[in-house]
Design a protein around this motif. Structure first.
Motif, PDB file in Angstrom:
ATOM      1  N   GLU A 278       0.832  -1.208   0.000  1.00 20.95           N
ATOM      2  CA  GLU A 278       0.000   0.000   0.000  1.00 20.95           C
ATOM      3  C   GLU A 278       0.872   1.265   0.000  1.00 20.95           C
ATOM      4  O   GLU A 278       0.601   2.231  -0.729  1.00 20.95           O
ATOM      5  CB  GLU A 278      -0.870  -0.035   1.264  1.00 20.95           C
ATOM      6  N   THR A 279       1.936   1.248   0.787  1.00 19.24           N
ATOM      7  CA  THR A 279       2.841   2.393   0.873  1.00 19.24           C
ATOM      8  C   THR A 279       3.600   2.588  -0.437  1.00 19.24           C
ATOM      9  O   THR A 279       3.746   3.722  -0.919  1.00 19.24           O
ATOM     10  CB  THR A 279       3.824   2.194   2.044  1.00 19.24           C
ATOM     11  N   LEU A 280       4.079   1.504  -1.006  1.00 15.74           N
ATOM     12  CA  LEU A 280       4.800   1.589  -2.279  1.00 15.74           C
ATOM     13  C   LEU A 280       3.884   2.078  -3.399  1.00 15.74           C
ATOM     14  O   LEU A 280       4.298   2.867  -4.253  1.00 15.74           O
ATOM     15  CB  LEU A 280       5.415   0.234  -2.637  1.00 15.74           C
ATOM     16  N   ASP A 281       2.643   1.605  -3.389  1.00 16.74           N
ATOM     17  CA  ASP A 281       1.669   2.065  -4.391  1.00 16.74           C
ATOM     18  C   ASP A 281       1.445   3.565  -4.274  1.00 16.74           C
ATOM     19  O   ASP A 281       1.323   4.275  -5.288  1.00 16.74           O
ATOM     20  CB  ASP A 281       0.335   1.327  -4.215  1.00 16.74           C
ATOM     21  N   LEU A 282       1.391   4.055  -3.051  1.00 19.48           N
ATOM     22  CA  LEU A 282       1.183   5.486  -2.810  1.00 19.48           C
ATOM     23  C   LEU A 282       2.370   6.302  -3.330  1.00 19.48           C
ATOM     24  O   LEU A 282       2.191   7.358  -3.957  1.00 19.48           O
ATOM     25  CB  LEU A 282       0.993   5.721  -1.304  1.00 19.48           C
ATOM     26  N   GLN A 284       4.334   5.364  -5.694  1.00  9.83           N
ATOM     27  CA  GLN A 284       4.278   5.248  -7.150  1.00  9.83           C
ATOM     28  C   GLN A 284       3.308   6.275  -7.732  1.00  9.83           C
ATOM     29  O   GLN A 284       3.627   6.985  -8.697  1.00  9.83           O
ATOM     30  CB  GLN A 284       3.824   3.831  -7.533  1.00  9.83           C
ATOM     31  N   GLU A 285       2.149   6.400  -7.093  1.00  7.17           N
ATOM     32  CA  GLU A 285       1.134   7.372  -7.539  1.00  7.17           C
ATOM     33  C   GLU A 285       1.674   8.800  -7.500  1.00  7.17           C
ATOM     34  O   GLU A 285       1.353   9.627  -8.346  1.00  7.17           O
ATOM     35  CB  GLU A 285      -0.109   7.294  -6.639  1.00  7.17           C
ATOM     36  N   LYS A 286       2.508   9.077  -6.495  1.00  5.25           N
ATOM     37  CA  LYS A 286       3.040  10.437  -6.324  1.00  5.25           C
ATOM     38  C   LYS A 286       4.258  10.684  -7.218  1.00  5.25           C
ATOM     39  O   LYS A 286       4.823  11.783  -7.208  1.00  5.25           O
ATOM     40  CB  LYS A 286       3.397  10.668  -4.852  1.00  5.25           C
ATOM     41  N   GLY A 287       4.687   9.655  -7.951  1.00  2.00           N
ATOM     42  CA  GLY A 287       5.773   9.820  -8.907  1.00  2.00           C
ATOM     43  C   GLY A 287       7.169   9.740  -8.333  1.00  2.00           C
ATOM     44  O   GLY A 287       8.122  10.252  -8.939  1.00  2.00           O
ATOM     45  N   TYR A 288       7.321   9.092  -7.175  1.00  2.00           N
ATOM     46  CA  TYR A 288       8.632   9.031  -6.533  1.00  2.00           C
ATOM     47  C   TYR A 288       9.368   7.702  -6.764  1.00  2.00           C
ATOM     48  O   TYR A 288      10.480   7.530  -6.257  1.00  2.00           O
ATOM     49  CB  TYR A 288       8.498   9.275  -5.024  1.00  2.00           C
ATOM     50  N   LEU A 289       8.757   6.777  -7.493  1.00  5.93           N
ATOM     51  CA  LEU A 289       9.408   5.496  -7.759  1.00  5.93           C
ATOM     52  C   LEU A 289       9.740   5.375  -9.242  1.00  5.93           C
ATOM     53  O   LEU A 289       9.046   5.921 -10.094  1.00  5.93           O
ATOM     54  CB  LEU A 289       8.502   4.323  -7.344  1.00  5.93           C
ATOM     55  N   TYR A 290      10.801   4.628  -9.547  1.00 10.87           N
ATOM     56  CA  TYR A 290      11.134   4.316 -10.949  1.00 10.87           C
ATOM     57  C   TYR A 290      11.844   2.964 -10.984  1.00 10.87           C
ATOM     58  O   TYR A 290      12.370   2.485  -9.969  1.00 10.87           O
ATOM     59  CB  TYR A 290      12.002   5.404 -11.572  1.00 10.87           C
ATOM     60  N   GLU A 291      11.842   2.365 -12.166  1.00  6.47           N
ATOM     61  CA  GLU A 291      12.458   1.042 -12.337  1.00  6.47           C
ATOM     62  C   GLU A 291      13.825   1.190 -12.993  1.00  6.47           C
ATOM     63  O   GLU A 291      14.023   1.992 -13.900  1.00  6.47           O
ATOM     64  CB  GLU A 291      11.563   0.151 -13.194  1.00  6.47           C
ATOM     65  N   GLY A 356      13.144  12.046   4.040  1.00  9.60           N
ATOM     66  CA  GLY A 356      12.731  12.289   2.659  1.00  9.60           C
ATOM     67  C   GLY A 356      11.540  11.448   2.257  1.00  9.60           C
ATOM     68  O   GLY A 356      10.611  11.927   1.592  1.00  9.60           O
ATOM     69  N   ALA A 357      11.548  10.183   2.673  1.00  9.21           N
ATOM     70  CA  ALA A 357      10.428   9.289   2.363  1.00  9.21           C
ATOM     71  C   ALA A 357       9.139   9.790   3.003  1.00  9.21           C
ATOM     72  O   ALA A 357       8.060   9.735   2.396  1.00  9.21           O
ATOM     73  CB  ALA A 357      10.746   7.874   2.837  1.00  9.21           C
ATOM     74  N   MET A 358       9.238  10.320   4.229  1.00 10.59           N
ATOM     75  CA  MET A 358       8.049  10.849   4.901  1.00 10.59           C
ATOM     76  C   MET A 358       7.534  12.089   4.175  1.00 10.59           C
ATOM     77  O   MET A 358       6.322  12.273   4.009  1.00 10.59           O
ATOM     78  CB  MET A 358       8.360  11.170   6.370  1.00 10.59           C
ATOM     79  N   ALA A 359       8.466  12.943   3.721  1.00  6.06           N
ATOM     80  CA  ALA A 359       8.063  14.128   2.952  1.00  6.06           C
ATOM     81  C   ALA A 359       7.382  13.709   1.653  1.00  6.06           C
ATOM     82  O   ALA A 359       6.377  14.301   1.243  1.00  6.06           O
ATOM     83  CB  ALA A 359       9.284  14.997   2.660  1.00  6.06           C
ATOM     84  N   ALA A 360       7.908  12.664   1.001  1.00  2.00           N
ATOM     85  CA  ALA A 360       7.321  12.167  -0.245  1.00  2.00           C
ATOM     86  C   ALA A 360       5.898  11.679  -0.020  1.00  2.00           C
ATOM     87  O   ALA A 360       5.026  11.814  -0.891  1.00  2.00           O
ATOM     88  CB  ALA A 360       8.179  11.041  -0.819  1.00  2.00           C
ATOM     89  N   LEU A 361       5.640  11.128   1.162  1.00  5.46           N
ATOM     90  CA  LEU A 361       4.297  10.629   1.486  1.00  5.46           C
ATOM     91  C   LEU A 361       3.359  11.737   1.953  1.00  5.46           C
ATOM     92  O   LEU A 361       2.175  11.498   2.194  1.00  5.46           O
ATOM     93  CB  LEU A 361       4.392   9.551   2.572  1.00  5.46           C
ATOM     94  N   GLY A 362       3.898  12.958   2.113  1.00  5.40           N
ATOM     95  CA  GLY A 362       3.043  14.081   2.494  1.00  5.40           C
ATOM     96  C   GLY A 362       3.051  14.422   3.971  1.00  5.40           C
ATOM     97  O   GLY A 362       2.254  15.245   4.423  1.00  5.40           O
TER      98      GLY A 362
END
Length: 559
Positions: A278-282, A284-291, A356-362
């Motif tokens: 669920e966290t990773l999906d969130l 991804q939605e916010k544009g912070y993940l890439y392959e 940084g991860a917490m900031a990315a999650l809002g």
């Protein structure tokens, strides 16, 4: 809970603010915004009861030298203020306040009335704060670093609670991921070895004697019943048994060390509940993940990290970092508005990427504080002690507590700030002398209890109050001054996340009591002076006991 110190500081701030406004009205200087009026207790007694650096803070706005600003403020302080005996300007522009003794007597009377509640304030206003500490891998016994983290974390939680915060103490159980996989392989190797079977010990396995003992206990209990199972299923059974045993041992060792938790949070529960996905999906939605290279990466460089971090390996398995992000998101979801982690020095590089991860999650990354704790070095007869008698690779926390006792262990871990390296002197920790800081403090409390017993034996009852103005000697006033600072010390130690501050305070307090005892006879033919000094002695007992309770250390009545 309002205190005399709080009222005194409020009066001083009001007097200073009024003087500043008069200076502005008189055209001496101007400013756009008045800085916070900070009052601190000077390190040197000769510099007064309180000092403020307001003049220096106003320099840039007022476009005048700080000493000239300080002179303008002092000249306009209310002359009729009965609290202030005199005011002096020191150095580049510090304003030092010397107060009359009336506030000390009022503060001393307050201690006896509040008793065990003395020191409690509403500084935190019920704010929800979580302190996560120790969180050791359940793959072996607790060590020195865990002990230091346990002392710092438990005392910080106690301080925050005393200062009016709503505190939750939490242990994060690392019961998933690579370390558990290696744990299972290590257990299986020892299990097969003890049963005379062929085995291969894993390259990154856990080699402690406790692993072998754990499997020996299992065999004594259940025999070789797991030999016939497929390896994966066998390891699952062995891990299940060993985790329960290890966690029980960790809980028992921490309880013996005076550390208790409100929540034991399982890392595995994050996988089982789907919170990691669920966290990773969130993210991804916010544009912070890439392959990249088959793995999934988090753009931690956007938040000051030196490189991006993998959150899902190429084999599709989430990393420990991914689980940790989900865990911290869960903390915020549970309503904590201040999250404090106590981590070892080897986690220093993890701080920026987690924020940084917490900031990315809002979430507000400033609501996550991480205390990085430096290493502990055990010393005996001037030489470093490296090896455990029982565990082999290290001295365990339980061995330390067994040798020096819970009280000495906790106090010595708290002697220095978390970010300082600590030499733990085993010989000193066991010494019954004034050189041993915990003995010195506990002896002060025991000495007070002895005085009160002597008074009772002579038929002298402890008065509720007395003519406290009879307490005029330097030793008496120094002791009172230290006692009335206690609530402020608690609040500052809590807000600054500095439990060592309380250890230093209580040691200084013990020193002032011993000095008072050596220079002032408590029980004498002068009934009024005896009554006043008994009030002072009992106040010292209350503050010492309350301090030691927060530190998780015994307050003995006899030694």
């Amino acid at each position: 809970m309002e205190t005399v110190v709080g009222r005194v500081q409020a009066q001083l701030r009001q007097a200073i603010a009024q003087a500043v406004e008069k200076a502005v009205a008189d055209g001496v200087f101007q400013y756009e915004k008045l800085p916070e009026i900070i009052l601190e207790v000077p390190r040197e007694k000769a510099h007064g009861d309180y000092a403020t650096n307001l003049a220096m803070l106003l320099t840039r706005q007022a476009k005048q030298p700080p000493r000239k600003i300080a002179e303008a403020i002092v000249a306009r302080l209310p002359q009729e203020n009965k609290l202030i005996a005199r005011v002096e300007i020191a150095g580049p522009g510090f304003i030092n306040f010397y107060l009359t003794n009336d506030w000390l007597y009022a503060g001393l009377a307050e201690i006896g009335k509040q008793g065990e509640n003395y020191g409690k304030t509403n500084t935190g206003k019920g704010r929800k704060v979580q302190v996560e500490f120790v969180s050791a891998n359940p793959t072996g016994p607790l060590h020195m670093g865990n002990g230091r983290g346990g002392a710092i974390g438990s005392v910080l939680a106690n301080l925050l609670e005393t200062a009016g915060f709503d505190v939750t103490r939490e242990f994060y159980i690392n019961d998933a991921g690579n370390q558990i996989e290696n744990f299972g392989l290590s257990l299986e190797a020892r299990y097969l070895e003890l049963l005379g079977q062929d085995y291969t010990f894993p390259e990154k396995g856990y080699r402690g004697e406790d692993i072998k003992q754990c499997m020996a206990d299992l065999i004594a209990l259940e025999g070789d019943k797991y030999l016939q199972l497929p390896p994966e299923e066998r390891r699952k059974k062995l891990v299940s048994y060993a985790l329960k045993e290890k966690l029980t041992a960790i809980k028992n060792d921490l309880a013996a060390f005076g550390v208790e938790y409100d929540v034991w949070f399982s890392e595995q529960s994050l996988y089982d509940s789907g919170k990691i996905k669920e966290t990773l999906d969130l993210l991804q939605e916010k544009g912070y993940l890439y392959e990249k290279d088959g793995a999934i990466w988090l753009k931690t460089t956007l938040f000051g990290d030196d490189k991006d971090e993998v959150v899902v390996r190429a084999n599709g398995v989430p990393t420990y970092f991914a689980a940790d992000i989900a865990y911290h998101r869960d903390k915020f979801e549970r309503g904590f508005t201040w999250i404090i982690n106590i981590w070892g020095a080897d986690h220093h590089g993890h701080v920026a990427r987690m924020k940084g991860a917490m900031a990315a999650l809002g979430y507000d990354p400033d609501q996550l504080d991480v205390i990085i704790m430096q290493l502990v070095r055990l010393v005996r007869k001037g030489e470093q002690v490296r090896m455990s008698k029982r565990a082999g690779e290290m001295v365990t926390l339980s061995e330390l507590v067994e040798e020096v006792g819970k009280d000495a262990a906790r106090f010595f871990f708290l002697l220095r700030s978390a970010d300082s390296h600590l030499d733990f002197d085993l010989d000193l920790a066991k010494e019954a002398s004034n050189e041993n800081p915990v003995y010195y403090v506990q002896y002060a409390h025991a000495r007070i209890c002895s005085i009160l017993r002597q008074a009772a034996e002579r038929g002298v009852t402890l008065p509720q109050t007395g003519d406290l103005t009879l307490l005029k000697t330097e030793a008496e006033l120094d002791l009172i001054r230290k006692l009335v600072q206690f609530p402020e010390e608690i609040a500052l130690a809590a807000l600054r996340k500095e439990p060592h501050r309380l250890a230093r305070y209580v040691h200084d307090l013990a020193g002032l009591f011993h000095s008072f005892y050596n220079s002032c006879r408590v029980i004498s033919d002068d009934e009024k002076l005896t009554a006043a000094r008994l009030v002072l002695v009992d106040a010292a007992r209350i503050v010492l006991r309350n301090s030691l309770n927060i530190l998780g250390i015994t307050a003995p009545e006899r030694m």
